[in-house]
Design a protein around this motif. Structure first.
Motif, short mmCIF file in Angstrom:
data_model
loop_
_atom_site.label_atom_id
_atom_site.label_comp_id
_atom_site.label_asym_id
_atom_site.label_seq_id
_atom_site.Cartn_x
_atom_site.Cartn_y
_atom_site.Cartn_z
N GLU A 195 -12.11 -43.90 117.89
CA GLU A 195 -12.46 -43.23 119.16
C GLU A 195 -11.27 -42.59 119.83
O GLU A 195 -11.42 -41.66 120.62
N GLY A 196 -10.06 -43.05 119.55
CA GLY A 196 -8.90 -42.42 120.17
C GLY A 196 -7.72 -43.37 120.27
O GLY A 196 -7.84 -44.55 119.95
N VAL A 197 -6.59 -42.83 120.68
CA VAL A 197 -5.39 -43.63 120.87
C VAL A 197 -5.22 -43.90 122.36
O VAL A 197 -5.16 -42.97 123.17
N MET A 198 -5.15 -45.19 122.70
CA MET A 198 -4.95 -45.57 124.10
C MET A 198 -3.45 -45.85 124.27
O MET A 198 -2.89 -46.72 123.62
N ARG A 199 -2.85 -45.05 125.13
CA ARG A 199 -1.39 -45.08 125.25
C ARG A 199 -0.96 -46.28 126.08
O ARG A 199 -1.51 -46.55 127.15
N LYS A 200 0.09 -46.96 125.60
CA LYS A 200 0.64 -48.11 126.34
C LYS A 200 -0.50 -49.03 126.76
O LYS A 200 -0.70 -49.31 127.94
N PHE A 201 -1.25 -49.51 125.77
CA PHE A 201 -2.46 -50.26 126.08
C PHE A 201 -2.33 -51.76 125.91
O PHE A 201 -3.04 -52.52 126.56
N MET A 202 -1.42 -52.20 125.02
CA MET A 202 -1.34 -53.63 124.77
C MET A 202 0.11 -54.08 124.68
O MET A 202 0.95 -53.38 124.15
N VAL B 152 5.24 -52.83 124.94
CA VAL B 152 3.95 -52.22 125.25
C VAL B 152 3.66 -51.16 124.19
O VAL B 152 4.46 -50.25 123.97
N MET C 270 -8.35 -47.33 119.18
CA MET C 270 -9.62 -48.00 119.47
C MET C 270 -10.66 -47.58 118.44
O MET C 270 -10.83 -46.37 118.18
#
Lengths: 189, 184
Positions: free
Chosen positions: A161-168, A174, A179
């Motif tokens: 669905e995409g790349v979530m930046r600075k997500f975890m 970080v 996802m």
């Protein structure tokens, strides 16, 4: 999540399928305290824990505590076993809320590159929506650098669905995370 | 009715806002897609301001001439995830369509990374049908990262959402060598 690297097989015949059938048959079963020594094989391995939020285990007592405190009460966690029924990894689906679950898995590095993770994820994908009819979405978050695990999910039919930046936050850093999701209506099996 | 956007200010909520608060917070068009309780009296509004808004890590009233016409919230997660914060907002229906919320969010974004220095990522989950909010966050400079299918369960319905983010590093000033290219 572990790296399950794809082996590209060069042959003269056109390949009908990229996913490899593992040489041994994979099955899933609940994990118990008596699995602790097999658990310690993958839980102490720094290659395995590289993309895990947890540090490698250093004592059998900590392993027993993990099984008692986390594994046994977990709503859905299974040992990944080969034909001798000894665990070589584990896979779990953790509820995020009423309708979402998150899949995670870990496999001993000796067993990488054989399609075992793909098969384990495929088995979960085939069963989990029947077992949990309220689940509308099964998702996975994979480190951007963990290409092997991204390929496992894509092979099973998860949608990127995409790349979530600075997500975890992974061990103090970080990270950007990819996802993935699988819905009951997706044809994957 | 055009509004001079310099009249738009943000400030913390006060108990005295209860009457104005009820006008927009009691309106389903404003709070229907939020997880707020239904507010039907000034007493309930007062309690909500006192018990929820005042202790909130970062919630501001959107004001015109210092009267509350809406809110912006920035809500960091807890524990290891406290570097991520969720942004939400709502505005009195009477004031829609005049650029007020965009202006307010722009002010909020310019303040929040200073007020909450541990926050590295602001994120917004916007329902796919909510075009106005998508235009708003895009105008501010949020980046759309993807479409999350069946991600949000709200008041009995499951929604697909676009996920947007704005990082504190997205707002860093340009390096010195580029300053001559800035058009004032």
């Amino acid at each position: 999540m572990e790296i399950d690297s794809c082996t590209i097989i060069k042959s003269e015949k056109p390949q009908t399928s990229v996913s490899s059938s593992p040489p041994e048959k994979v099955h899933l079963r609940p994990m118990t305290i008596s699995d602790v020594d097999d658990f310690m094989v993958w839980a102490t391995d720094t290659d395995v824990t590289r993309y895990c939020t947890w540090e490698p285990y250093t004592s059998r007592e900590a392993g027993i505590a993990f099984i008692n405190d986390v594994v046994l009460p977990h709503p859905w966690l299974r040992a990944i076993c080969l034909e001798n029924d000894r665990p070589i990894g584990s896979i779990s689906v953790t509820p995020v809320d009423k309708i979402r679950g998150e899949i995670g898995y870990v496999i001993g590095s000796k067993y990488w590159g054989k399609g075992i993770a793909t098969e384990a994820v495929r088995l979960v994908a085939a069963e989990i929506f029947k077992e949990k009819p309220e689940m509308e979405r099964l998702e996975a978050l994979v480190d951007v650098d963990n290409v092997g695990s991204q390929k496992v999910l894509e092979k099973v039919g998860f949608k990127r669905e995409g790349v979530m930046r600075k997500f975890m936050c992974l061990k103090g850093n970080v990270r950007d995370m990819v996802m993935f999701s699988l819905l009951p209506s997706d044809s994957s099996h | 009715m055009e509004i001079d956007l310099s009249r738009v200010t943000l400030r913390p909520f006060e108990l005295m806002d209860a009457h104005d608060f009820l006008i927009w917070a009691g309106d389903d068009r404003v709070t229907g897609n939020l997880r707020w309780p239904v507010l039907t009296s000034e007493e309930e509004a007062l309690a909500f301001i006192r018990d929820v808004c005042l202790p909130h890590p970062w919630r501001r009233s959107i004001c015109i001439d210092d009267r509350s016409i809406g809110f912006i919230s920035i809500f960091p997660e807890t524990g290891d995830d406290r570097f991520k914060a969720h942004i939400g907002y709502g505005l009195s229906h009477e004031y829609w369509g005049k650029g007020i919320t965009t202006r307010a969010v722009s002010i909020a974004v310019s303040q929040v990374f200073n007020d909450l220095p541990h926050v590295l990522r602001l994120q917004a989950f916007v329902r796919t049908q909510n075009k106005a909010s998508q235009r708003l966050v895009e105008k501010i400079g949020f980046q759309r990262e993807g479409l999350l299918r069946k991600y949000t369960y709200l008041k009995g319905t499951i929604y697909d959402v676009f996920v947007y983010s704005l990082l504190s590093s997205d707002l860093l000033p340009l390096p010195q060598s580029y300053s001559s290219q800035i058009v004032l």
